[in-house]
Design an enzyme around this catalytic site. Structure first.
Site, short mmCIF file in Angstrom:
data_model
loop_
_atom_site.label_atom_id
_atom_site.label_comp_id
_atom_site.label_asym_id
_atom_site.label_seq_id
_atom_site.Cartn_x
_atom_site.Cartn_y
_atom_site.Cartn_z
N SER A 203 0.85 -1.20 0.00
CA SER A 203 0.00 0.00 0.00
C SER A 203 0.88 1.24 0.00
O SER A 203 1.97 1.23 0.58
CB SER A 203 -0.88 0.02 1.25
OG SER A 203 -1.50 1.27 1.39
N TYR B 76 -0.92 -0.34 10.38
CA TYR B 76 -1.22 -0.78 9.01
C TYR B 76 -0.09 -0.36 8.07
O TYR B 76 0.43 -1.17 7.30
CB TYR B 76 -2.55 -0.18 8.54
CG TYR B 76 -2.89 -0.53 7.10
CD1 TYR B 76 -3.38 -1.79 6.77
CD2 TYR B 76 -2.72 0.40 6.07
CE1 TYR B 76 -3.67 -2.12 5.45
CE2 TYR B 76 -3.02 0.08 4.76
CZ TYR B 76 -3.49 -1.18 4.45
OH TYR B 76 -3.78 -1.50 3.14
N1 LIG Z 1 -8.83 -1.18 -0.59
C1 LIG Z 1 -7.84 -0.32 -0.47
O1 LIG Z 1 -8.02 0.91 -0.46
C2 LIG Z 1 -6.42 -0.84 -0.37
C3 LIG Z 1 -5.37 0.08 -0.52
C4 LIG Z 1 -4.06 -0.38 -0.42
C5 LIG Z 1 -3.82 -1.71 -0.20
N2 LIG Z 1 -4.85 -2.59 -0.05
C6 LIG Z 1 -4.53 -4.00 0.22
O2 LIG Z 1 -5.19 -4.83 -0.71
C7 LIG Z 1 -5.31 -6.14 -0.15
C8 LIG Z 1 -6.70 -6.66 -0.42
O3 LIG Z 1 -7.64 -5.89 0.30
P1 LIG Z 1 -9.01 -5.38 -0.32
O4 LIG Z 1 -8.95 -3.91 -0.39
O5 LIG Z 1 -9.35 -6.14 -1.53
O6 LIG Z 1 -10.01 -5.69 0.90
P2 LIG Z 1 -11.14 -6.79 1.09
O7 LIG Z 1 -12.16 -6.68 0.00
O8 LIG Z 1 -11.58 -6.65 2.50
O9 LIG Z 1 -10.36 -8.16 0.87
C9 LIG Z 1 -9.52 -8.72 1.83
C10 LIG Z 1 -9.37 -10.19 1.52
O10 LIG Z 1 -8.50 -10.76 2.50
C11 LIG Z 1 -9.15 -11.90 3.05
N3 LIG Z 1 -8.74 -12.09 4.43
C12 LIG Z 1 -8.90 -11.22 5.46
N4 LIG Z 1 -8.45 -11.76 6.59
C13 LIG Z 1 -8.02 -13.01 6.28
C14 LIG Z 1 -7.47 -14.08 7.02
N5 LIG Z 1 -7.26 -13.97 8.34
N6 LIG Z 1 -7.13 -15.21 6.39
C15 LIG Z 1 -7.36 -15.34 5.04
N7 LIG Z 1 -7.86 -14.37 4.29
C16 LIG Z 1 -8.20 -13.22 4.90
C17 LIG Z 1 -10.64 -11.63 2.92
O11 LIG Z 1 -11.38 -12.83 2.84
P3 LIG Z 1 -12.17 -13.57 4.02
O12 LIG Z 1 -12.84 -12.52 4.85
O13 LIG Z 1 -13.09 -14.48 3.28
O14 LIG Z 1 -11.11 -14.32 4.76
C18 LIG Z 1 -10.68 -10.94 1.57
O15 LIG Z 1 -10.72 -11.89 0.54
C19 LIG Z 1 -4.95 -6.01 1.33
O16 LIG Z 1 -3.63 -6.50 1.54
C20 LIG Z 1 -5.01 -4.51 1.56
O17 LIG Z 1 -4.18 -4.10 2.62
C21 LIG Z 1 -6.15 -2.18 -0.15
#
Ligand SMILES: NC(=O)c1ccc[n+]([C@@H]2O[C@H](COP(=O)([O-])OP(=O)(O)OC[C@H]3O[C@@H](n4cnc5c(N)ncnc54)[C@H](OP(=O)(O)O)[C@@H]3O)[C@@H](O)[C@H]2O)c1
Length: 262
Positions: free
Chosen positions: A140, A153
């Site tokens: 990120s 984070y």
């Molecule tokens: N959205 C943003 O603005 C943003 C910005 C920068 C970076 N990111 C990064 O992008 C990545 C994906 O996030 P996202 O934005 O797509 O959010 P999201 O829609 O909440 O997806 C997160 C994913 O991680 C899984 N997960 C969470 N806890 C877990 C666990 N303990 N074990 C296994 N799987 C787990 C969730 O699935 P389950 O709940 O089914 O386990 C879900 O599939 C993350 O690393 C996040 O830090 C996001």
């Protein structure tokens, strides 16, 4: 390793991970999808198989649980068809550092940092032996900006970016491609999970645009891909400024400004 390697994606049940699954399926890659929510994984798996014909396995696992993480590690070690690991599972944490419970802090580090390093560690020896493979780590821009006030984070994401850069230097010469992807605010459930309405943010990227950009960087074999950064010269200048310090780190004496009267 097969010509079109299987891709293992963590956090594939929603958001960025689900978009990666869709894009890799459309490119003809078989998939192994990892997350906790089995119903969502099954629905995505069935849809992608139906739409693209690729084989989609699911692995229900909480990657913060060491027994469940071990199952994913074993799959990465043993399944020679897997040639790409997308370390994407992650979460954020609401509130300020003083409000955050120590257990929640530890849990976030286990998810965003420990699991990422362990899964890369599980797959790297096999990739080295094969002389090929790719590791994509979703980091990120917050890891570059302590000013955003998301200290834990951001620290986990600084870890992920650093780990990726280090692994790229170590594993690159052995034929392995390592990419850090640094999104900024992207429209996913991550925000809602920490009690923030994504629509209140000043600018939000759609998840498809983010993943398509990340894959453009992947195809170019970029080490660090920052989809929202419009001026790449800024990253290059940052990187160059850091590198100017390195030759000066080896010193017998402390810097003059730290030498108190002795
Ligand atoms: N959205 C943003 O603005 C943003 C910005 C920068 C970076 N990111 C990064 O992008 C990545 C994906 O996030 P996202 O934005 O797509 O959010 P999201 O829609 O909440 O997806 C997160 C994913 O991680 C899984 N997960 C969470 N806890 C877990 C666990 N303990 N074990 C296994 N799987 C787990 C969730 O699935 P389950 O709940 O089914 O386990 C879900 O599939 C993350 O690393 C996040 O830090 C996001």
């Amino acid at each position: 390793m097969t010509e079109t390697p299987t891709v293992l994606i963590t956090g594939a049940s929603s958001g960025i991970g689900a978009a990666y699954a869709e894009r890799f399926a459309r490119r003809g890659h078989d998939l192994v999808l990892v997350a906790r929510n089995k119903a969502r994984l099954e629905a995505l798996s069935a849809r992608l198989h139906e739409e693209t014909g690729v084989t989609v396995d699911i692995l229900q696992a909480d990657v913060t649980n060491s027994d469940e993480l071990a199952v994913v590690e074993t799959r990465l070690r043993d399944d020679h068809r897997i040639g790409i690991l997308v370390n994407n599972a992650g979460a954020s944490l609401g509130g300020t550092f003083a409000d955050q419970a120590a257990n929640d802090v530890a849990q976030l580090i286990a998810l965003n940092a420990t699991a990422v390093a362990r899964l890369a560690s599980a797959v790297a020896p096999r990739f080295i032996k094969a002389g090929s493979g790719a590791i994509v780590n979703v980091s990120s821009v917050v890891g570059l900006a302590p000013e955003f006030g998301m200290s834990v984070y951001g620290a986990t994401k600084a870890f992920v970016t650093f780990l990726s850069q280090g692994l790229s230097l170590e594993l690159g010469p052995k034929g392995i491609y390592v990419q850090a992807v640094l999104p900024a605010a992207t429209r996913t459930e991550l925000w809602e999970l920490v009690g923030i309405d994504v629509n209140t943010l000043p600018a939000v990227m759609e998840v498809g645009e983010l993943v398509d950009a990340a894959l453009a960087g992947f195809d170019r074999r970029e080490g660090v891909t920052i989809p929202p950064l419009h001026d790449p010269a800024q990253w290059e200048a940052y990187h160059a400024a850091r590198q100017t310090m390195i030759p000066g780190f080896a010193q017998v004496r402390a810097a003059e400004r730290y030498r108190t009267a002795q």
